[in-house]
Design an enzyme around this catalytic site. Sequence first.
Site, PDB file in Angstrom:
ATOM      1  N   GLU A 162      19.194 -14.368  38.217  1.00 41.86           N
ATOM      2  CA  GLU A 162      17.882 -14.540  37.588  1.00 41.86           C
ATOM      3  C   GLU A 162      17.235 -15.832  38.070  1.00 41.86           C
ATOM      4  O   GLU A 162      17.504 -16.907  37.533  1.00 41.86           O
ATOM      5  CB  GLU A 162      18.025 -14.582  36.055  1.00 41.86           C
ATOM      6  CG  GLU A 162      18.454 -13.272  35.438  1.00 41.86           C
ATOM      7  CD  GLU A 162      18.555 -13.337  33.904  1.00 41.86           C
ATOM      8  OE1 GLU A 162      18.437 -14.436  33.325  1.00 41.86           O
ATOM      9  OE2 GLU A 162      18.772 -12.273  33.297  1.00 41.86           O
ATOM     10  N   GLU A 250      20.789  -5.735  34.521  1.00 42.39           N
ATOM     11  CA  GLU A 250      21.272  -6.335  33.265  1.00 42.39           C
ATOM     12  C   GLU A 250      20.290  -6.020  32.149  1.00 42.39           C
ATOM     13  O   GLU A 250      19.094  -6.231  32.291  1.00 42.39           O
ATOM     14  CB  GLU A 250      21.387  -7.861  33.436  1.00 42.39           C
ATOM     15  CG  GLU A 250      22.047  -8.567  32.266  1.00 42.39           C
ATOM     16  CD  GLU A 250      22.124 -10.088  32.480  1.00 42.39           C
ATOM     17  OE1 GLU A 250      22.568 -10.528  33.565  1.00 42.39           O
ATOM     18  OE2 GLU A 250      21.715 -10.828  31.574  1.00 42.39           O
TER      19      GLU A 250
END
Length: 324
Positions: A162, A250
């Site tokens: 991320e 995710e």
Amino acid sequence: MKSSLFLVLLVAFIWIGPSASKDALLEPVSKHGQLSVNGIDLVDEKGEKVQLKGMGLFWSIWMPYYYNKTTVDGVKNLCHSNLVRPMIAVDTQDGGYLTDPDYEDALTDAVIDAAIADDIYVMVDWQDFEAENHLEQSLKFFDRLSKKYGSYPNIIYEPYNEPKTLEWSELVKPYHEAVIATIRANDPDNVIVLGTPWYSQRLDLASADPLANQSNIMYSLHFYSGTHKADIRDTARQAIKRGLPVFVSEYGVVNADGDGPVDKEETALWYEFVEEFGLSTVNYAISDKAEGCAAMLPNSGVEHVCEEAYLTESGKMAVDFNKS
Ligand SMILES: *[C@@H]1O[C@H](CO)[C@@H](O)[C@H](O)[C@H]1NC(C)=O
Ligand SMILES: *[C@@H]1O[C@H](CO)[C@@H](O)[C@H](O)[C@H]1NC(C)=O
């Protein structure tokens, strides 16, 4: 007579077709083989669209005890998954690849070897928020990995979990290009899923300036239903409609901090969105920490991974989705 029977069969097929059950447990690597990306779709070796559904492990540095075959067996058979995602810690206050690369390599390999033995896909997550600052280590990690496992159809690379930054074109994209070049030198075809800006939510920035001249590349979308709502879906939908291939590497059914109650209504909307495009998903996480996103009840132990009696509300939702 013949033609009307044909019509009845055709109508029946069309009617049953889209709602046919797709239990991910019944869609292993031996059925789908080498994956690739065609347009916005993940496809199998026959060129047919495929949807992976799996479970992510908790951070390697904090729950290394899950990084073995006992866990992967449970993830596959009882969590009904055809994918497992080890989360390789890079730079935490307690360590990670930057301080102990050999240890993280060993945990990674244990999960990959188990996934290969269990006939499921495995997505290796470089769990970093500022990966552009650790490019040298990342290249070393993915070079070793792609040399050792690049010939297996099981492996999927996720070189940047991320990105915290919004600087896609300036920082994130050049990082991805460097890692892709390293992987491709060893592994010409396995899928690589790229992190997108702002915790893998700003798909608009990636779709405005996607990577050129690469094959089998997808872009990640992460969501936590308690926090992320329609506006994030709208951004993702527009990016997909502009041609960006997206992988939900995710997601959680609770708040973005990993805790809080399960948000059933918003999760239902997210699952609808995922099904609208047939996106592949990874639920977070196989963990027995006392927090909302943990799939396992506290202290349930590795030998009980994904056993129904040990699943939390979040874990049950993920398993139900993996079966559907
Ligand atoms: C995996 O780790 C758990 C916890 O340490 C252990 O009980 C189990 O035997 C291990 N499984 C394998 C296959 O090594
Ligand atoms: C992509 O490949 C084409 C054809 O080889 C080439 O003309 C173009 O410059 C390349 N673009 C980039 C951004 O590398």
